[in-house]
Design an enzyme around this catalytic site. Structure first.
Site, PDB file in Angstrom:
ATOM      1  N   SER A  90      40.090  23.519  32.873  1.00  0.00           N
ATOM      2  CA  SER A  90      38.963  23.527  31.941  1.00  0.00           C
ATOM      3  C   SER A  90      39.398  24.242  30.670  1.00  0.00           C
ATOM      4  O   SER A  90      40.213  25.168  30.721  1.00  0.00           O
ATOM      5  CB  SER A  90      37.768  24.263  32.554  1.00  0.00           C
ATOM      6  OG  SER A  90      36.776  24.519  31.574  1.00  0.00           O
ATOM      7  N   TYR A 112      33.924  31.453  36.838  1.00  0.00           N
ATOM      8  CA  TYR A 112      34.534  30.132  36.698  1.00  0.00           C
ATOM      9  C   TYR A 112      35.712  30.183  35.725  1.00  0.00           C
ATOM     10  O   TYR A 112      36.785  29.639  36.002  1.00  0.00           O
ATOM     11  CB  TYR A 112      33.476  29.142  36.216  1.00  0.00           C
ATOM     12  CG  TYR A 112      33.998  27.765  35.894  1.00  0.00           C
ATOM     13  CD1 TYR A 112      34.269  26.842  36.903  1.00  0.00           C
ATOM     14  CD2 TYR A 112      34.205  27.366  34.570  1.00  0.00           C
ATOM     15  CE1 TYR A 112      34.732  25.570  36.613  1.00  0.00           C
ATOM     16  CE2 TYR A 112      34.669  26.099  34.276  1.00  0.00           C
ATOM     17  CZ  TYR A 112      34.933  25.206  35.288  1.00  0.00           C
ATOM     18  OH  TYR A 112      35.407  23.951  34.986  1.00  0.00           O
TER      19      TYR A 112
END
Length: 263
Positions: free
Chosen positions: A138, A151
């Site tokens: 990501s 995350y």
């Protein structure tokens, strides 16, 4: 057929980016091991692909034994293993106030530790086929959104792992390890997540230019198209690389103070 007769494990492939990658890999001639937590959704994808080109395995990646089981499923169904896509991840909101040790360990177990265990379990077989690993990270690996602390930490760890193993495993075993870092992608989960945060059912249809210069955010199939290059022999000897897939630069770009224009 850029992936003709290749056997590929794709974690988290019952929805979203993983599903899109699985469908595209099959279009390119591969056979795939589907994985997820949702039996019903997995069966839908399996039916769409067909049992001669795919097999489904439902299991929790937080359990260490799952890694070896997934590899065994691939070998039993198709007799070899050419590639592994570490796509599954917990995308959960958290910040410094509500992130405790137990929560962080839970996120890391799925997003960072599980990919390492899968690579380790797959490595003997990938070395035989001179295969490869593609990690789905990501853009949050670089710093992350304030409400995606755990995350973002997990994706930062995954990116370092990719660079480390991309060098070590290619030199020692001939196995490439690369990563793509998607930006904002319009998955089923993301649509639902933003609605849970108070946005409307059609929030993705009217986004500020700051977030979506093209007028929309990225589709899963566009991430899948990029994945094929890294999984195929077209990639050549490239290993240990991380590629951002976003429609604006990640450095030198400031978000607007007023985000109320996102409905």
């Amino acid at each position: 057929m850029r992936l003709q007769d290749k056997v590929i494990i794709i974690t988290g492939s019952t929805t979203g980016i993983g599903k899109a990658i699985a469908l595209r890999c099959v279009e390119e001639g591969a056979k795939v091991v589907l994985h997820g937590l949702e039996e019903e959704l997995g069966q839908e994808v399996l039916t769409e692909i067909g049992p001669e080109k795919a097999v489904l395995y439902i299991a929790d990646l937080a359990k260490e034994e799952t890694a070896g089981q997934l590899v065994e499923v691939a070998l039993k169904a198709f007799g070899k293993l050419d590639a592994l896509v570490n796509n599954a991840a917990m995308v959960v909101s958290s910040n410094i106030e509500d992130t405790d040790g137990a929560f962080l360990h839970k996120v890391l177990a799925v997003n960072t530790v599980a990919p390492l265990l899968l690579i380790k379990a797959a490595l003997p077989h990938l070395s035989e086929t001179k295969g490869n690993v593609l990690n789905i990270g990501s853009v949050n690996a670089w710093s992350g959104e304030p409400n995606l602390l755990a995350y973002s930490i997990s994706k930062g760890g995954l990116m370092t792992m990719t660079r480390n193993l991309g060098d070590a495993l290619f030199r020692d075993k001939g196995v490439r390890v690369n990563q793509i870092n998607p930006g904002w992608v319009l998955t089923e989960t993301e649509i639902k997540r933003k609605q849970e945060h108070g946005l409307s059912e059609t929030w993705y249809k009217s986004l500020p230019d700051m977030y979506a210069p093209s007028g929309r955010i990225i589709w899963p199939k566009e991430i899948a198209a990029a994945a094929v290059f890294w999984l195929s022999d077209e990639c050549g000897p490239i290993s240990g690389q991380v590629m951002e897939l976003e429609q604006h630069p990640m450095i030198g770009r400031n978000a607007p103070k007023d985000t109320s224009t996102i409905k």
